[in-house]
Design an enzyme around this catalytic site. Structure first.
Site, PDB file in Angstrom:
ATOM      1  N   LEU A 233       0.229   0.478 -11.082  1.00 38.19           N
ATOM      2  CA  LEU A 233       1.067   0.373  -9.889  1.00 38.19           C
ATOM      3  C   LEU A 233       2.469  -0.134 -10.194  1.00 38.19           C
ATOM      4  O   LEU A 233       3.436   0.233  -9.525  1.00 38.19           O
ATOM      5  CB  LEU A 233       0.404  -0.563  -8.867  1.00 38.19           C
ATOM      6  CG  LEU A 233      -0.973  -0.141  -8.355  1.00 38.19           C
ATOM      7  CD1 LEU A 233      -1.526  -1.197  -7.420  1.00 38.19           C
ATOM      8  CD2 LEU A 233      -0.886   1.208  -7.652  1.00 38.19           C
ATOM      9  N   GLY A 238       6.581  -9.238 -17.602  1.00 40.43           N
ATOM     10  CA  GLY A 238       5.475 -10.198 -17.593  1.00 40.43           C
ATOM     11  C   GLY A 238       4.112  -9.558 -17.719  1.00 40.43           C
ATOM     12  O   GLY A 238       3.126 -10.243 -17.996  1.00 40.43           O
ATOM     13  N   VAL A 241       0.515  -4.344 -13.282  1.00 39.48           N
ATOM     14  CA  VAL A 241      -0.347  -4.480 -12.112  1.00 39.48           C
ATOM     15  C   VAL A 241      -1.063  -3.142 -11.959  1.00 39.48           C
ATOM     16  O   VAL A 241      -0.418  -2.088 -11.911  1.00 39.48           O
ATOM     17  CB  VAL A 241       0.451  -4.815 -10.844  1.00 39.48           C
ATOM     18  CG1 VAL A 241      -0.475  -4.911  -9.639  1.00 39.48           C
ATOM     19  CG2 VAL A 241       1.237  -6.112 -11.024  1.00 39.48           C
ATOM     20  N   ASP A 366       7.515 -17.964  -2.628  1.00 37.75           N
ATOM     21  CA  ASP A 366       8.207 -16.690  -2.876  1.00 37.75           C
ATOM     22  C   ASP A 366       7.904 -15.742  -1.727  1.00 37.75           C
ATOM     23  O   ASP A 366       7.372 -14.657  -1.909  1.00 37.75           O
ATOM     24  CB  ASP A 366       7.762 -16.089  -4.211  1.00 37.75           C
ATOM     25  CG  ASP A 366       8.612 -14.889  -4.644  1.00 37.75           C
ATOM     26  OD1 ASP A 366       9.717 -14.722  -4.085  1.00 37.75           O
ATOM     27  OD2 ASP A 366       8.175 -14.128  -5.517  1.00 37.75           O
TER      28      ASP A 366
END
Length: 921
Positions: A233, A238, A241, A366
């Site tokens: 996705l 980092g 997903v 966030d």
């Protein structure tokens, strides 16, 4: 958001900039201090410091070694590596500072380049092997981020990749100029920089690298791995997903990956630390109905993974784009009422869940629309809690998505409340990102939201209270500052004098922002200044000087000197009209600097055109437009005509190789940013139309029609009846790479005798201008581009009354983006997280747009020069005598234009435009 802009927003609070420009010396990395480096040459380029023994040379390409590092061991590694290379006179380069190292390893940077700290250039395969073996022993398994594009050597920080040693360029399959390596047959081919070890197919791997690949294994998931991945996705530095199925239960899940030492956030945490923190918070919140469920967590190949429930729905951000009526040209008051009710329901849910989190002492950290999922039944689920923490932990730096985090550093619950208030406002007027540049815009945006959607005073005040921003005039401000703020509030664009006053304030901002002491740029603008140059028409000083001049203002003489010096010293690749020296030559010619213009033109006539891209922005179409403009200035115009003939033949040959967009299959799309006027075939069409105008050669008109049809075939009709450029994952209406750009090429095609049935196609493009809201103010991708298109329609006598009314509306709505900067009026650049002065994305482009409006009101007295060089003329007819075609003159017939079939219905009634008529009275 284009995440590259976040990298260039780290250093300066006003403008995009390179981190190296503000890095203190104490933060810079040093070579081994006990060695004599006097016989070594040092050059700084593209964010690297290159160290080269005098007179040492390298082949054009080969195997290179990369070393990764962490912020804690980087200096130690550089000392070891520089000592090793010094002893063997090996060329190497390294990241210059801690700042740039952090930047290269942040969450949202290119994964293919992430982790690279030092690059070493062995002369041959023997030196490659010896360097790998000897340095591996010296570095003793030091930690560092995994470099995805390379092959890892053993378990240490060394990696290997085949690629170019010096910068060569070629065109790729999308007509983009990219770094190249040379194929054994002599051809230049793209130097692919993928997030995996992918040497060119024709390169033979040394035996020791083959052994390394076998030692590392296939990388396949081990037996018993409980997940079947169905879709990737999203990727960031980092980690990835993924959508997957848990094999043991059959349950759909989302897998989140965390890479060690990578994906850093400004608080210093890597992706693994954030994933562990998120898992702990989710464990604590298992009983919360509106928080995503944690299912599993595990480690695989040193990467951390977490499985969460799959939420069937869309992000709130996507739902907002799909539902918000002000971005469609056919919306009604009923549409606004329905949307308001939906938004208020969403906001109530978000606020209720946030209050429950705060009652438990947890800060979300966030909060923004992409971290909220809306299910088909309208319920909201909070996802992505990697920045969540307990309120008592105040060690974390407040970070978040631009537009949803305050610039004053507030933390904890107050930061969450600010984010919630931004969500409430941005669902109506999505411009909250501007408040970090000028918090006084809050009043304008609240007023606009309340007027558009009839919002209650209580709702508006809840936003104002939670944002807690300074608004209105500041105590201690000068009269000049106060008058500037008053001018923005009034925003008089209904009179020539009112427009002129706003232009003067914009010029104040532009002039006060200049810094002629810098080598890379003088007028701050888009991030392309650092990958192209600081002198071009689109993003550099030449464009700013042009905008000032054509609007009747005198540019600082230092600006002309700065451009001349920068071009003299330039060694880069950009020679095009909008990105390079061709644009500067055009400016010199306009300014009467004949010798300087002649010198650049002579260089362009000696270029190998086959190696250039086709586009108008940087390639053959733009250079062709420039050379056409030169025919009247050069005695030896035979050379120019020969060059124009060569350019035409190359473009015609390339057009024959274009894929057939009428072939069966899904609706054709263009790669992101590669359609329309600047980078698509419409730019080629514009050049071919102008060439036909000069030559009357029917082949030129045929090329103009074919390339225009090609771009139009890649446009799709959207719900409001307009057509927009299809990029597969989004559609674009804008000037640079959207359907408006196609419209400008279409107008030129009609000018030189193109079939009149194309007027019907203009009607579908024209509808784009009837929307109430545009996200950005700029020329390339925003409201100013729409305004310039309308002005060109009027110049050609092809505007409708609805379109002309839209001009007044869009002109008035530039106020939403106008920001006070000292005693001037500033405008945000691309992505709107920093200011810009350039033509393409910033204040100089708005200055030109306002001049189009001024000429439109004032008539021939202001008709001087090109607005957009060699694209849009400045000879605009006054609005009072503009020839207009009525809606009844546009037929409802179907038009077939190279594969695009769309019904051209009667133009819609202008929606909610009565207020815009008052602005012009």
């Amino acid at each position: 958001m284009d995440l590259r802009y976040l990298e260039f927003a780290l250093v300066d609070q006003e403008f995009y900039d390179q981190p190296s420009e503000r890095t203190p010396n104490r933060r810079r990395f040093n070579l081994a201090l006990d060695l004599d480096w006097s016989a070594w040459e040092t050059t700084v380029t593209d964010g690297w410091v290159r160290r080269n023994p005098l007179r040492a040379t390298l082949p054009d390409q080969g195997w290179k070694i990369h070393a990764s590092a962490t912020t804690s061991n980087a200096q130690e590694l550089l000392t070891t590596i520089s000592t090793y290379c010094h002893a063997r006179s090996m060329i190497f380069k390294h990241v210059p500072s801690h700042t740039e190292m952090l930047q290269r390893n942040m969450k949202y940077v290119d994964r293919a380049t992430s982790g690279k700290f030092v690059t070493i250039y062995p002369q041959d395969e023997d030196e490659l092997l010896s360097t790998l073996a000897e340095l591996d022993a010296l570095l003793d398994g030091a930690e560092g981020p995994y470099i995805l594009s390379d092959l890892r050597w053993n378990e240490g920080p060394l990696y290997v990749r085949y690629g170019g040693f010096r910068m060569l360029y070629t065109r790729n399959e999308h007509d983009i100029q990219v770094p190249a390596v040379r194929h054994p047959d002599g051809r230049l081919v793209p130097d692919e920089r993928l997030p995996s070890f992918s040497p060119p197919a024709w390169v033979t791997l040394p035996s020791f690298l083959k052994e390394q690949i076998e030692k590392l294994g296939s990388g396949a998931a081990p037996e018993g791995f409980d997940y079947q991945i169905s879709e990737a996705l999203h990727f960031s530095n980092g980690g990835g997903v993924y959508r997957a199925t848990q094999i043991s239960t059959g349950r759909e899940v989302i897998l989140k990956e965390g890479r060690p030492h990578a994906g850093l956030t400004p608080d210093g945490r890597d992706a693994v630390a954030r994933l562990d923190s998120e898992a702990a918070i989710l464990e604590e919140l298992r009983d919360e109905p509106s928080i995503v469920d944690l299912i599993d967590k595990f480690t695989l190949f040193g990467h951390r993974f977490m499985a969460c429930e799959f939420i069937d729905g869309e992000t709130l951000n996507k739902e907002m784009v799909l539902r918000n009526p002000i971005i469609r040209s056919d919306s009604s008051r009923a549409d606004r009422d329905e949307y308001r009710k939906w938004v208020l329901s969403i906001c109530d849910q978000v606020e209720e869940q946030l209050q429950r989190l705060h009652a438990r002492g947890i800060v979300f950290g966030d909060l923004h629309p992409n971290n909220l999922m809306v299910k088909p039944d309208g319920r909201v689920t909070f996802v992505d809690l990697e920045m969540s923490h307990h309120e008592i932990d105040d060690s974390l730096i407040a970070i978040g998505a631009p537009g949803y985090v305050a610039s004053d550093g507030r933390r904890g619950f107050a930061a969450d409340k600010y984010s919630l208030a931004c969500i409430k406002l941005s669902l109506f007027i999505p411009l909250t990102v501007l408040f970090n540049l000028d918090p006084r815009k809050l009043d304008d945006h609240l007023a606009a939201a309340q007027a558009e959607y009839e919002l209650s005073g209580a709702f508006i005040e809840s936003i104002r209270l939670d944002m807690n921003l300074p608004t209105g005039g500041r105590s201690g401000s000068s009269r000049l500052s106060t008058k500037t703020l008053d001018s923005i509030t009034a925003w008089d664009t209904s009179t020539v004098s009112g427009i002129r006053h706003l232009q003067e304030l914009i010029v104040r901002f532009i002039e006060s922002s200049a810094d002629f002491s810098r080598y890379d740029r003088s007028y701050p603008g888009d991030i392309r200044q650092f990958t192209e140059n600081g002198f071009g028409l689109a993003h550099g000083a030449a464009g700013v000087v042009h905008a000032l001049r054509v609007s009747g203002f005198n540019a600082d003489p230092l600006a002309l000197q700065w451009i001349a010096d920068a071009v003299t010293e330039y060694r880069g690749q950009q020679i095009g009209l909008y990105d390079g020296i061709a644009g500067v030559a055009w400016l010199w010619r306009e300014l009467g600097m004949t010798t300087s213009a002649d010198e650049i033109t002579d260089k362009l006539l000696n270029v190998d055109f086959d190696n250039l891209t086709s586009d108008l922005y940087s390639g053959l179409a733009g250079i062709g437009l420039f050379l056409l403009s030169e025919r009247d200035h050069l005695r030896d115009y035979d050379r120019v005509d020969a060059a124009l003939a060569d350019i035409f033949e190359i473009l015609a040959r390339r057009s024959q190789a274009l894929p057939d967009p009428t072939a069966s299959g899904p609706q054709p799309s263009v790669p992101t940013g590669r359609g329309g006027l600047f980078w698509g075939q419409s730019g080629v069409s514009l050049f071919a139309s102008r060439l036909y105008q000069a030559t009357s050669d029917e082949r030129h008109l045929q090329l103009a029609q074919f390339t225009l049809d090609y771009d139009l075939a890649h446009c799709v009709e959207v719900d409001d009846g307009s057509i927009q450029m299809n990029e597969g994952w989004r559609v674009l209406p804008y000037l640079a790479s959207g359907s408006i750009g196609c419209g400008l090429a279409l107008l030129q095609f009609l000018d030189v005798g193109g079939p009149r049935e194309y007027v019907n196609m203009l009607a579908t493009i024209e509808r784009v201008t009837m929307t109430d809201f545009v996200v950005e103010p700029n020329v390339s991708n925003g409201r100013s581009g729409l305004l310039l298109f309308i002005a060109d329609l009027e110049r050609h006598g092809l505007a409708t009354s609805s379109t002309s009314t839209s001009f007044d509306w869009h002109l008035s709505q530039l106020k939403l983006h106008a920001l006070q900067n000292k005693v001037g009026i500033a405008f945000p650049g691309e992505q709107m997280i920093r200011l810009s002065t350039d033509v393409s994305t910033g204040a100089a482009g708005v200055l030109l747009t306002l001049d189009a409006a001024r000429r439109r009101l004032g008539g021939d007295a202001f008709s001087r020069g090109d607005l957009l060089p060699l694209i849009i003329s400045g000879n605009l007819a006054p609005v009072s005598s503009t020839s207009q075609i009525s809606e009844s003159q546009i037929s409802g017939e179907e038009v077939s234009s190279y594969g695009l079939r769309t019904r051209v219905a009667d133009s819609p009634e202008p929606h909610q435009r009565s207020r815009t008529v008052e602005l012009g009275e």
